[in-house]
Design a protein around this motif. Sequence first.
Motif, short mmCIF file in Angstrom:
data_model
loop_
_atom_site.label_atom_id
_atom_site.label_comp_id
_atom_site.label_asym_id
_atom_site.label_seq_id
_atom_site.Cartn_x
_atom_site.Cartn_y
_atom_site.Cartn_z
N LYS A 159 0.83 -1.20 0.00
CA LYS A 159 0.00 0.00 0.00
C LYS A 159 0.87 1.26 0.00
CE LYS A 159 -3.93 0.47 0.61
NZ LYS A 159 -5.03 0.77 -0.34
N GLN A 160 1.89 1.28 0.83
CA GLN A 160 2.77 2.44 0.90
C GLN A 160 3.58 2.59 -0.39
OE1 GLN A 160 3.13 4.75 3.30
NE2 GLN A 160 1.56 3.88 4.63
N ALA A 161 4.07 1.46 -0.93
CA ALA A 161 4.87 1.52 -2.16
C ALA A 161 4.03 1.99 -3.33
CB ALA A 161 5.48 0.15 -2.44
N ALA A 162 2.79 1.51 -3.43
CA ALA A 162 1.92 1.92 -4.53
C ALA A 162 1.61 3.41 -4.46
CB ALA A 162 0.62 1.11 -4.48
N ALA A 163 1.49 3.94 -3.25
CA ALA A 163 1.21 5.37 -3.09
C ALA A 163 2.37 6.22 -3.59
CB ALA A 163 0.91 5.67 -1.63
N ARG A 164 3.59 5.67 -3.57
CA ARG A 164 4.76 6.44 -4.00
C ARG A 164 5.12 6.23 -5.46
NH1 ARG A 164 9.37 5.26 -2.27
NH2 ARG A 164 10.14 7.34 -2.66
N ALA A 165 4.63 5.15 -6.07
CA ALA A 165 5.00 4.83 -7.45
C ALA A 165 4.33 5.80 -8.42
CB ALA A 165 4.60 3.39 -7.77
N MET A 166 5.11 6.24 -9.43
CA MET A 166 4.59 7.14 -10.45
C MET A 166 4.29 6.41 -11.76
SD MET A 166 4.48 9.91 -8.78
CE MET A 166 4.10 11.06 -10.10
N ASP A 167 5.05 5.37 -12.06
CA ASP A 167 4.84 4.58 -13.27
C ASP A 167 3.50 3.84 -13.16
OD1 ASP A 167 4.96 2.01 -14.89
OD2 ASP A 167 6.75 3.03 -15.63
#
Length: 318
Positions: A115-123
């Motif tokens: 959840k945290q990683a998806a919130a930071r991903a731009m691609d």
Amino acid sequence: MKSFAELTERELLALAIASEDEDARAYAGFGHALLENFPASAAVFAEMAEEEHEHRRWLTDLYQKRFGDFIPLIRRADIKGFVKHKPAWAIAPMNIAEMRQRAEVIELENYRFYKQAAARAMDPAIKALLLKLAEAEKTHESRAAQLGDRLVPADVKIEEGDAKERLFLLEVVQPGLVGLMDGSVSTLAPLFAAAFATQNTWETFLVGIAASVGAGISMGFAEGLSDDGKLTGRGRPVIRGLASGIMTAVGGLGHTLPYLIPDFNVATWIAVAVVFIELWVIAWVRYKFMDTPFIKAALQIALGGLLVFLTGVLIGSA
């Protein structure tokens, strides 16, 4: 050491790949340990390991499309902000309940990570895959729970009493326990150095108070600044810092308070007795909460405490 917030998308994917592989190996190890006596439970862990391998393949395929074939080895232990777990293979043989609890904690942490990683991903493709993995952790019936009495989705278990209590113990209480151990041991040298140098109970008491409070402030800041709690779920940094700092100070005050007694010899003998009690308590805490065999913990703490104590006595008697 990088923090989670500093990772690039490439590093996030590499970390996720290594984490899935690590978890798959842990589940496979659990299954191997249970194979002879509990084949049904072993099969559950084997299935969990295969799910982790499938997630790793998804991540690897996307990584290679975006960044090429070379995948750097980035593990959770290399990133600031992750809870440091003792490797499963290094822990004394666990029973089924302990294995299930460890698997549930892994599942909850993976859900929070994605959840945290998806919130930071731009691609868009990377974000979509991370959200897919988070959704898988959230909606599928927990394989680990098949070893217990209930089947509960991962996001529900986050709010559930038992799982929440285990995470609280692992991620919030332990800083306080570490503070207690640090305060009990680290203040021995300055306290007994002052005691044998001055032979004055009040001056020794003041040194002990200063050492205890100073250590508490230092440990409090160190714990509070270690991570912001968003990834690990360890709670607000201020609360964690206060818990660690207060327990560090308490650890030093135990053998400081006897020096409120005016008689130096009586105060010192009581302080020494308190030290022995503190060291025994620390050994028990390590045994109970940190997976350390009691005899090993007692020997380590006794040796460390004795060396620090003798250091203070020798310096104070010089």
